[in-house]
Motif scaffolding. Structure first.
Motif, PDB file in Angstrom:
ATOM      1  N   PHE A   1       0.857  -1.187   0.000  1.00 33.86           N
ATOM      2  CA  PHE A   1       0.000   0.000   0.000  1.00 33.86           C
ATOM      3  C   PHE A   1       0.893   1.238   0.000  1.00 33.86           C
ATOM      4  O   PHE A   1       1.703   1.394   0.920  1.00 33.86           O
TER       5      PHE A   1
ATOM      6  N   GLU B   1       1.283   5.059   0.881  1.00 36.97           N
ATOM      7  CA  GLU B   1       0.628   6.054   1.729  1.00 36.97           C
ATOM      8  C   GLU B   1       1.495   7.292   1.596  1.00 36.97           C
ATOM      9  O   GLU B   1       2.575   7.363   2.194  1.00 36.97           O
TER      10      GLU B   1
ATOM     11  N   GLY C   1       5.397   6.849   1.279  1.00 38.59           N
ATOM     12  CA  GLY C   1       5.742   5.651   2.042  1.00 38.59           C
ATOM     13  C   GLY C   1       4.999   4.423   1.532  1.00 38.59           C
ATOM     14  O   GLY C   1       4.012   4.524   0.799  1.00 38.59           O
ATOM     15  N   VAL C   2       5.488   3.260   1.930  1.00 41.84           N
ATOM     16  CA  VAL C   2       4.868   1.994   1.517  1.00 41.84           C
ATOM     17  C   VAL C   2       4.697   1.101   2.734  1.00 41.84           C
ATOM     18  O   VAL C   2       5.613   0.975   3.555  1.00 41.84           O
ATOM     19  N   ARG C   3       3.520   0.516   2.854  1.00 37.76           N
ATOM     20  CA  ARG C   3       3.331  -0.610   3.783  1.00 37.76           C
ATOM     21  C   ARG C   3       3.407  -1.862   2.938  1.00 37.76           C
ATOM     22  O   ARG C   3       2.656  -1.999   1.968  1.00 37.76           O
ATOM     23  N   HIS C   4       4.266  -2.785   3.328  1.00 31.24           N
ATOM     24  CA  HIS C   4       4.551  -3.964   2.508  1.00 31.24           C
ATOM     25  C   HIS C   4       4.373  -5.200   3.361  1.00 31.24           C
ATOM     26  O   HIS C   4       5.068  -5.377   4.355  1.00 31.24           O
TER      27      HIS C   4
END
Lengths: 255, 255
Positions: free
Chosen positions: B40, B42, B45-48
């Motif tokens: 994702f 954001e 930034g990335v949530r992985h």
């Protein structure tokens, strides 16, 4: 300032006990509430969780507390913003690839006037001094070694690089490539090595105890590094200012 | 083979409805059980999240289904191993940094004899043809542009690169830099654009409906791209073999 937690083990180990205490500092026993993150190596792969809320009540932190992710190398960070806004791109740890391995980095401290030119191919995505320093470290590692260096060579180079950055401010950091955990102290880092015979430990930040003897095999070795000791009844050792400690297979390496 | 899911929106949007249906294919309505992942964006930034279990009963997938992560760009993948063993380092999507942005890539298909030389600085960590192709794409993007190109330039270069890889096998892929979602079809990719007036949708893979009119504002625009249509009552469109579709702000770009 922020706080750091790292673990290096000779067998995949569950960090839930340590993380439970550590996460209390993100809102309950401490005010490190501007984001947090944790990265677990699993073989060469990495699970990387970041969140811009408080670790003490984050649903993702709940998952980490409840789901036993076993890892040989873990780095976690809770953030109190000094440079950079509160946003996901500024949450530690940061992850990059070098020589076909992931590298994970988290920093506690504040660097003044350290913005060296990044002329190779690592660029910060967020705004922190920490990510800039990480990109520079990887650039310099890459420039310093034609092939993939061994742990001793890496340590020598990292020690030189840390000495060049440290005069710019406070530079406590944890770095891992999934094999080795490097811990550099500027003001505050403590570590413990747990091995047979394992005993009981009681968290400083929460009313929680664990008997490691119940959860380990006799050959297990685990090193934990943290800003301030996590337990009240174990012999934590402080790293000296300027010291770069090297952990592999759950044991501090005298390199 | 694997399956892909992507979303591109003009406002941060919750993907839980689509992911719930998609995750059913990882063990219940499909046999894609050799790992899964989702990234994702954001902001920058990335949530992985990656996991080597089945998405249908993974605790991390439960979190994704329950915790509303709002994102403008999402890429998810469920894996049935064709090349590379079942391990975390082989789970898609893959993340790398280029030009100070994270890039996320997932691939469905199988490439034969495609191991071009990686002479720049992106190296695969795992063993898959997919990660090798991703590293090569980033290397070629980096070599092709002196500065940071705009979306049209990027698309032109990506179209050329996709045409060079596609003859080696099946090359359905999703790629995003947090601004744009590129979708390349070789055999199977479908998309839908949702905008005002929003209607009801019913999942193909689970007995679950949603009324988007209840959850959206009139200006919202959302594009979803997936291997096989996720809902039974919406006009999904198939991409043609060799087509590279470009989505930005929730709308397909005619570039």
């Amino acid at each position: 300032m922020c706080q750091l937690l790292g673990m290096n083990c000779n067998t995949p180990t569950d960090i839930r006990f340590s993380f439970s205490g550590f996460a209390q500092r993100a809102g309950r026993t401490g005010d490190h509430t501007d984001g947090w993150g944790i990265a677990f190596f699993e073989g060469l792969g990495v699970r990387h969780f970041v969140d811009h809320g408080r670790a003490v009540d984050s649903p993702i932190a709940d998952l980490i507390r409840e789901y036993p992710i076993r890892s040989e190398n873990v780095i976690a960070h809770i953030r109190k913003a000094t440079q950079g806004t509160v946003q996901l791109a500024n949450c530690h740890p940061f992850v990059r690839e070098l020589w076909g391995r992931y590298w994970v980095f988290a920093h506690n401290g504040d660097l003044k006037d350290f913005r060296p030119r990044l002329h190779a191919h690592y660029r910060p995505v967020g705004q922190t001094d920490s990510e800039h320093a990480f990109c520079w470290i990887l650039q310099e590692l890459w420039k310093s070694h034609a092939g993939v260096p061994d742990r001793q060579e890496l340590t020598r180079t990292l020690r030189e690089l840390a000495q060049r950055i440290a005069p710019h401010g406070t530079f406590n950091f944890l770095l891992s490539n999934g094999d080795t955990l490097w811990a550099h102290a500027s003001t505050a880092l403590h570590y413990i090595e747990r091995r047979h015979p394992f005993g009981k430990a009681h968290l400083s930040d929460d009313d929680m105890s664990v008997d490691f003897a119940q959860q380990t095999a006799p050959d297990d070795q685990v090193a934990v590094v943290v800003t301030a000791p996590l337990t009240t009844n174990e012999p934590w050792q402080a790293l000296a200012p300027g010291e770069l400690a090297v952990f592999a297979k759950g044991t501090r390496q005298r390199a």
